[in-house]
Design a protein around this motif. Structure first.
Motif, short mmCIF file in Angstrom:
data_model
loop_
_atom_site.label_atom_id
_atom_site.label_comp_id
_atom_site.label_asym_id
_atom_site.label_seq_id
_atom_site.Cartn_x
_atom_site.Cartn_y
_atom_site.Cartn_z
N HIS A 149 -7.89 -7.82 16.39
CA HIS A 149 -8.19 -7.23 17.70
C HIS A 149 -7.08 -6.26 18.08
N ASP A 150 -6.05 -6.16 17.21
CA ASP A 150 -4.85 -5.39 17.51
C ASP A 150 -5.04 -3.95 17.00
N THR A 151 -5.10 -3.01 17.92
CA THR A 151 -5.37 -1.62 17.52
C THR A 151 -4.22 -1.05 16.67
N ARG A 152 -3.00 -1.57 16.88
CA ARG A 152 -1.86 -1.10 16.06
C ARG A 152 -2.07 -1.49 14.60
N VAL A 153 -2.56 -2.71 14.39
CA VAL A 153 -2.81 -3.17 13.02
C VAL A 153 -3.95 -2.36 12.41
N ALA A 154 -5.03 -2.22 13.17
CA ALA A 154 -6.21 -1.50 12.65
C ALA A 154 -5.85 -0.07 12.28
N ALA A 155 -4.91 0.53 13.04
CA ALA A 155 -4.53 1.93 12.78
C ALA A 155 -3.83 2.10 11.44
N ARG A 156 -3.30 1.01 10.90
CA ARG A 156 -2.60 1.08 9.61
C ARG A 156 -3.57 1.07 8.41
N ARG A 163 -16.16 -1.87 -3.76
CA ARG A 163 -15.08 -2.48 -4.54
C ARG A 163 -13.80 -1.66 -4.36
N GLY A 164 -12.69 -2.32 -4.08
CA GLY A 164 -11.42 -1.62 -3.90
C GLY A 164 -11.19 -1.07 -2.50
N ALA A 165 -12.14 -1.30 -1.60
CA ALA A 165 -12.00 -0.77 -0.24
C ALA A 165 -10.93 -1.55 0.52
N PHE A 166 -10.34 -0.87 1.48
CA PHE A 166 -9.36 -1.49 2.37
C PHE A 166 -9.83 -1.20 3.78
N LEU A 167 -10.34 -2.22 4.45
CA LEU A 167 -11.02 -2.03 5.72
C LEU A 167 -10.45 -2.92 6.80
N ALA A 168 -10.44 -2.40 8.01
CA ALA A 168 -10.17 -3.25 9.17
C ALA A 168 -11.51 -3.57 9.83
N LEU A 169 -11.62 -4.79 10.31
CA LEU A 169 -12.78 -5.18 11.12
C LEU A 169 -12.24 -5.38 12.54
N ARG A 170 -12.55 -4.40 13.40
CA ARG A 170 -11.99 -4.43 14.76
C ARG A 170 -12.99 -5.02 15.74
N GLY A 171 -12.48 -5.38 16.88
CA GLY A 171 -13.35 -5.88 17.94
C GLY A 171 -12.52 -6.74 18.87
N GLY A 210 -1.62 -12.47 14.02
CA GLY A 210 -1.90 -12.96 15.37
C GLY A 210 -0.87 -13.93 15.93
N ASN A 211 -0.19 -14.68 15.06
CA ASN A 211 0.81 -15.65 15.53
C ASN A 211 2.24 -15.12 15.39
N LEU A 212 2.38 -13.84 15.08
CA LEU A 212 3.72 -13.32 14.74
C LEU A 212 4.18 -12.28 15.76
N ASP A 213 5.50 -12.15 15.90
CA ASP A 213 6.02 -11.08 16.74
C ASP A 213 5.74 -9.73 16.06
N THR A 214 5.87 -8.65 16.83
CA THR A 214 5.47 -7.33 16.34
C THR A 214 6.19 -6.95 15.05
N HIS A 215 7.50 -7.16 15.03
CA HIS A 215 8.29 -6.76 13.86
C HIS A 215 7.87 -7.53 12.61
N THR A 216 7.73 -8.85 12.77
CA THR A 216 7.33 -9.68 11.63
C THR A 216 5.90 -9.33 11.19
N GLY A 217 5.04 -9.11 12.18
CA GLY A 217 3.65 -8.73 11.89
C GLY A 217 3.60 -7.41 11.12
N ASP A 218 4.45 -6.45 11.51
CA ASP A 218 4.48 -5.17 10.80
C ASP A 218 4.84 -5.39 9.33
N GLY A 219 5.79 -6.31 9.09
CA GLY A 219 6.19 -6.62 7.71
C GLY A 219 5.03 -7.21 6.91
N ILE A 220 4.23 -8.04 7.57
CA ILE A 220 3.07 -8.64 6.89
C ILE A 220 2.04 -7.57 6.56
N ILE A 221 1.82 -6.65 7.49
CA ILE A 221 0.84 -5.58 7.22
C ILE A 221 1.37 -4.67 6.10
#
Ligand code: ADP
Length: 234
Positions: free
Chosen positions: A212-219, A42-50, A182-193
């Motif tokens: 599947h984006d290692t940049r997102v998973a790294a956050r 409960r309360g975890a914040f996880l990425a599921l990569r692959g 996945g449907n967003l440019d990098t800058h907009t995607g960063d804002g979503i994350i």
């Protein structure tokens, strides 16, 4: 294993036990998940990569009760999804789980306020309260000036913000986000994350982001990785 390791914690909100999923393709069965077990505290914040095609969406769908495993069991907050009727499962998803999809999946004929309030209305929240919650969340995601805009009148990033507000409107215990950038440019995607990170902290939500984006998973503080239908440790 440490207590915040998603494969070992006892205070789990979501438990997957030996999950298998095979899709039938004509005479063949395509095995996508081949024995996945996990516990999401409960309360975890996880990425599921692959990699793309690794089975991330499939696993998210099983954990959120959108699809059923070929074998194995999903337990959310102590309740096995397998024993719920279709109607019970629909109510459970509505009340307890928020979904964010890559392609937003907003209803095109509804404006932002209506899209966000819809799950609350489906959950029998009276219209004024559903609207109040929706407006508050849309303000929180920076769209107070777009309440009466339909999806076609919004950018991709704005549509995803609406979808995130919609996922939160019933204050779910669990938020499942499937390639939310996945449907967003990098800058907009960063804002979503950034937004998802902030909201996870504010709501103390349990949040699982498939990417599947290692940049997102790294956050994201912790990551699980799917490979060949199984979770692997890195
Ligand atoms: P990811 O989200 O990691 O990209 P998916 O879970 O979407 O992966 O898909 C995993 C694999 O399962 C892919 O090879 C995909 O083609 C296959 N697959 C997904 N859904 C179906 C389906 N309904 N029928 C047949 N194969 C499917």
């Amino acid at each position: 294993m440490s207590n915040d390791d998603p494969r070992s914690s006892s205070a789990a909100l979501v438990v997957g036990r030996d999950l298998h999923k095979a899709y039938r393709m004509g005479p063949r069965a395509v095995e996508v998940l081949r024995g996945v077990s996990l516990e999401v505290p409960r309360g975890a914040f996880l990425a599921l990569r692959g990699a793309s095609g690794a089975g991330k969406s499939t696993l998210l769908h099983l954990l959120g009760g959108l699809d059923t495993p070929t074998a194995g069991e999903v337990v959310v907050d102590g309740r096995s999804l397998a024993v719920m009727s279709g109607k019970e499962l629909a109510v459970f998803r509505n009340r307890r789980i928020g979904f964010v999809f890559q392609a937003y999946h907003l209803l095109p004929e509804l404006d932002a306020l209506e899209n966000v309030s819809l799950p609350a209305r489906i959950g029998r929240v009276p219209a004024p309260e559903a609207c109040r919650r929706a407006a508050q969340l849309l303000r929180r995601v920076g769209l107070e000036h777009r309440l009466d805009h339909r999806p076609s009148e919004l950018s991709g990033g704005e549509q995803q913000r609406v979808a995130i507000a919609r996922a939160l409107v019933n204050a779910p215990d669990l938020i499942l986000a499937d390639e939310p950038t996945g449907n967003l440019d990098t800058h907009t995607g960063d804002g979503i994350i950034d937004l998802l990170c902030d909201l996870q902290a504010e709501h103390q939500a349990t949040l699982l982001i498939a990417t599947h984006d290692t940049r997102v998973a790294a956050r994201v503080p912790h990551a699980l990785e799917l490979e060949d239908g199984r979770l692997i440790s890195r």
